[in-house]
Design an enzyme around this catalytic site. Structure first.
Site: not given
Ligand code: NAP
Length: 304
Positions: A132, A135-136
């Site tokens: 992701c 997200c990261d």
């Protein structure tokens, strides 16, 4: 007994909840995650949901949830571990041990990230291996990353990362992309995205964190190592259907066999969204599925 259990709170499940409340069905939504919205909450932008140009995926997920809440939809958080049915009822057991019963169910549990299944992937998950970018990605500011895949997610991830990272390798097993042409053109124009085509990742290397990937050109057979700090795997999704396999028929890839009405091989079980067999898995088609499935539930309940 309730009329309906909706499993999943992505666009399909939340649309089903909205339609079910408007149809005054007694229903409950079971959601696995603490935040509703499904996969779109990790999508930077949804550019093709009509009327909502440049909408953030997270924001769209929240809007769907607010809409369901405003109509009084009831939600419970839990992981479905058992699912069974008879012609009279559907029974759903959660990991917590709680059991829910209803006359019908709409399965809208979506899909999860497909792993690459190469050496190093599991060991370095969370240590440079991610599924992701939204997200990261922030962990890789000014670093070198690679994205694997040729679909919308991979190309969008590469574009997203190109704004943060010093360099992004976009690795794809063919030389043509499945992703929308507009974003492929944008990725080609980005100065720091290097396309590595006709190529697959064969290993992710590093002691305690990701340090390099081995990449094999499938046409020439040549293998080389690329030094990277992170690798984002975006090679598609797998349906979250294992728990339903004894109750409804699945296709060879594990998708629940259902047409656009949501009807499955079982008369009181319906499927909506990415978990069902379909040609196009998008937010707009998932939402349409949710609406159609509730209509099928209503028809079924009227026929009893
Ligand atoms: P996808 O469209 O299925 O693409 C998966 C990609 O991974 C393909 O390019 C595939 O290669 C490659 N791949 C699969 N298995 C592989 C393996 N073992 N090794 C190497 N490469 C592999 O999946 P997605 O990008 O996750 O998108 C999922 C769905 O969401 C799609 O329908 C997509 O259109 C939709 N989506 C839409 C939006 C949007 O509308 N804005 C945004 C994100 C996603 P091949 O091409 O060679 O098969």
């Amino acid at each position: 007994m309730r009329d309906l259990i909706i499993i999943g709170s992505g666009p399909a499940g939340l649309t089903a909840a909205i339609y079910a409340k408007r149809a005054e069905l007694d229903c409950i939504v079971i959601e696995k995650e603490a935040i509703s919205g499904g996969q779109i909450i990790n999508t930077t932008e949804i550019d093709n949901y009509p009327g909502l140009y440049h909408m953030g995926g997270f924001d769209l997920g929240m809007k769907f949830r607010e809409h369901a809440d405003a109509l009084g939809a009831e939600f419970v958080e839990g992981n479905v571990v058992e699912f069974s049915r008879t012609d009279e009822k559907v029974t759903v057991k959660l990991e917590s041990g709680e059991v829910y019963e209803a006359k019908t169910a709409i399965i809208a549990g979506g899909a999860k990230h497909r792993p690459l299944s190469v050496p190093g992937e599991d060991r370095l998950r969370g240590a440079g291996v991610s599924y992701c970018a939204t997200c990261d990605g922030a962990f890789f500011k000014k670093k070198i990353t690679a994205v694997n895949g040729g679909g919308d997610v991979a190309v969008e991830d590469a574009l997203f990362l190109s704004r943060l990272c010093e360099k992004v390798y976009l690795i794809h097993r063919r030389d043509e992309f499945r992703a929308a042409k507009t974003i492929v053109t944008a990725a080609k124009a980005a100065h720091n995205i290097e396309f590595v085509l006709d190529s697959v990742i064969t290993e992710i290397k590093g002691e305690n964190k990701t340090e390099a990937i081995s990449v094999k050109n499938v046409k020439t057979g040549e293998t080389k190592d690329l030094a990277v700090d992170g690798v984002f795997i975006a090679v598609g999704m797998l349906p979250e259907s294992e728990v339903y396999k004894d109750a409804v028929k699945l296709d060879e890839k594990g998708y629940i066999i259902a047409d656009e009405t949501g009807k499955t091989s079982a008369p009181n079980v319906f499927a909506a969204g990415d978990i069902r067999t379909k040609a196009l898995r998008q937010v707009v088609t998932a939402a349409a599925d949710g609406a159609n499935a509730v209509t099928s539930v209503e028809n079924y309940l009227h026929s009893l």
